[in-house]
Write a protein that holds these residues in place. Structure first.
Motif, PDB file in Angstrom:
ATOM      1  N   ARG A  29       0.713  -1.102  -0.020  1.00 28.24           N
ATOM      2  CA  ARG A  29       0.090   0.152   0.097  1.00 28.24           C
ATOM      3  C   ARG A  29       0.783   1.221  -0.014  1.00 28.24           C
ATOM      4  NH1 ARG A  29      -5.488   0.384   3.617  1.00 28.24           N
ATOM      5  NH2 ARG A  29      -6.320   1.869   2.251  1.00 28.24           N
ATOM      6  N   THR A  33       1.061   3.109  -3.628  1.00 26.67           N
ATOM      7  CA  THR A  33       0.330   4.593  -3.472  1.00 26.67           C
ATOM      8  C   THR A  33       1.213   5.534  -3.875  1.00 26.67           C
ATOM      9  OG1 THR A  33      -1.247   3.752  -1.917  1.00 26.67           O
ATOM     10  CG2 THR A  33      -1.009   5.984  -2.265  1.00 26.67           C
ATOM     11  N   MET A  47      -7.755   7.812  -4.240  1.00 25.49           N
ATOM     12  CA  MET A  47      -8.440   7.643  -2.870  1.00 25.49           C
ATOM     13  C   MET A  47      -9.283   6.384  -3.297  1.00 25.49           C
ATOM     14  SD  MET A  47      -9.729  11.143  -1.443  1.00 25.49           S
ATOM     15  CE  MET A  47     -10.775  10.406  -0.267  1.00 25.49           C
ATOM     16  N   GLN A  51      -8.824   2.987  -1.634  1.00 19.46           N
ATOM     17  CA  GLN A  51     -10.251   2.704  -1.006  1.00 19.46           C
ATOM     18  C   GLN A  51     -10.214   3.578   0.637  1.00 19.46           C
ATOM     19  OE1 GLN A  51     -10.382  -1.667  -0.545  1.00 19.46           O
ATOM     20  NE2 GLN A  51     -11.230  -1.718  -2.273  1.00 19.46           N
ATOM     21  N   TRP A  52      -9.789   4.767   0.419  1.00 17.75           N
ATOM     22  CA  TRP A  52      -9.755   5.734   1.568  1.00 17.75           C
ATOM     23  C   TRP A  52     -11.050   6.484   1.242  1.00 17.75           C
ATOM     24  CZ3 TRP A  52      -4.678   5.418  -0.993  1.00 17.75           C
ATOM     25  CH2 TRP A  52      -4.040   4.596  -0.347  1.00 17.75           C
ATOM     26  N   SER A  53     -11.644   6.985   2.556  1.00 13.51           N
ATOM     27  CA  SER A  53     -12.638   7.717   2.753  1.00 13.51           C
ATOM     28  C   SER A  53     -12.279   9.152   3.072  1.00 13.51           C
ATOM     29  CB  SER A  53     -13.540   7.262   3.600  1.00 13.51           C
ATOM     30  OG  SER A  53     -13.124   7.375   4.967  1.00 13.51           O
ATOM     31  N   SER A  54     -11.102   9.456   3.104  1.00 10.05           N
ATOM     32  CA  SER A  54     -10.725  11.036   3.447  1.00 10.05           C
ATOM     33  C   SER A  54      -9.077  11.134   3.073  1.00 10.05           C
ATOM     34  CB  SER A  54     -10.757  11.295   5.045  1.00 10.05           C
ATOM     35  OG  SER A  54      -9.704  10.610   5.679  1.00 10.05           O
ATOM     36  N   THR A  55      -8.799  12.484   2.695  1.00  9.31           N
ATOM     37  CA  THR A  55      -7.549  12.472   2.346  1.00  9.31           C
ATOM     38  C   THR A  55      -6.690  12.457   3.512  1.00  9.31           C
ATOM     39  OG1 THR A  55      -7.975  14.812   2.568  1.00  9.31           O
ATOM     40  CG2 THR A  55      -8.161  14.029   0.270  1.00  9.31           C
ATOM     41  N   ALA A  57      -6.548  10.262   5.665  1.00  5.59           N
ATOM     42  CA  ALA A  57      -6.138   8.755   5.922  1.00  5.59           C
ATOM     43  C   ALA A  57      -5.386   8.554   4.935  1.00  5.59           C
ATOM     44  CB  ALA A  57      -7.455   7.793   5.681  1.00  5.59           C
ATOM     45  N   MET A  58      -5.429   8.972   3.657  1.00  5.37           N
ATOM     46  CA  MET A  58      -4.726   8.852   2.417  1.00  5.37           C
ATOM     47  C   MET A  58      -3.272   9.250   2.705  1.00  5.37           C
ATOM     48  SD  MET A  58      -5.364   9.606  -1.730  1.00  5.37           S
ATOM     49  CE  MET A  58      -5.129  11.295  -1.291  1.00  5.37           C
ATOM     50  N   TYR A  61      -0.118   7.323   3.609  1.00  9.52           N
ATOM     51  CA  TYR A  61       0.562   6.168   2.782  1.00  9.52           C
ATOM     52  C   TYR A  61       0.910   6.852   1.506  1.00  9.52           C
ATOM     53  CZ  TYR A  61      -2.756   2.801   5.143  1.00  9.52           C
ATOM     54  OH  TYR A  61      -2.968   1.790   6.096  1.00  9.52           O
TER      55      TYR A  61
END
Length: 86
Positions: A29, A33, A47, A51-55, A57-58, A61
């Motif tokens: 990951r 990424t 995203m 499979q992230w729901s927010s920047t 969280a992204m 990575y």
């Protein structure tokens, strides 16, 4: 410990006949990424891929490299030139 993993991974990559520029961080990951980001994927594409729901969280990575820093600087310079013309 990570150095040993990187060294062994490189041997496996070469033995498998994969591209020589691949490294341990090219997989998984984090590395995948970062590579996708430097390949020009948009934030929305990244995203979806990860499979992230927010920047927020992204961002955990994404690991910046010189290419990404240079690209960001070129975009800032371009934006400044455009703003100066107005």
């Amino acid at each position: 410990m990570l150095t040993q993993v990187e060294r062994i991974s490189k041997k496996i990559i070469l033995a498998a006949g994969l591209r020589t520029e691949l490294t341990f961080t090219s997989f998984g990951r984090h590395g995948g990424t970062t590579e996708a980001s430097t390949s020009g994927l948009t934030e929305a594409q990244l995203m979806k891929k990860g499979q992230w729901s927010s920047t927020k969280a992204m961002a955990h990575y994404l690991h910046h490299d010189d290419e990404a820093k240079q690209d960001a600087q070129m975009k800032r310079i371009k934006r400044r030139k455009q703003a100066a013309r107005k």
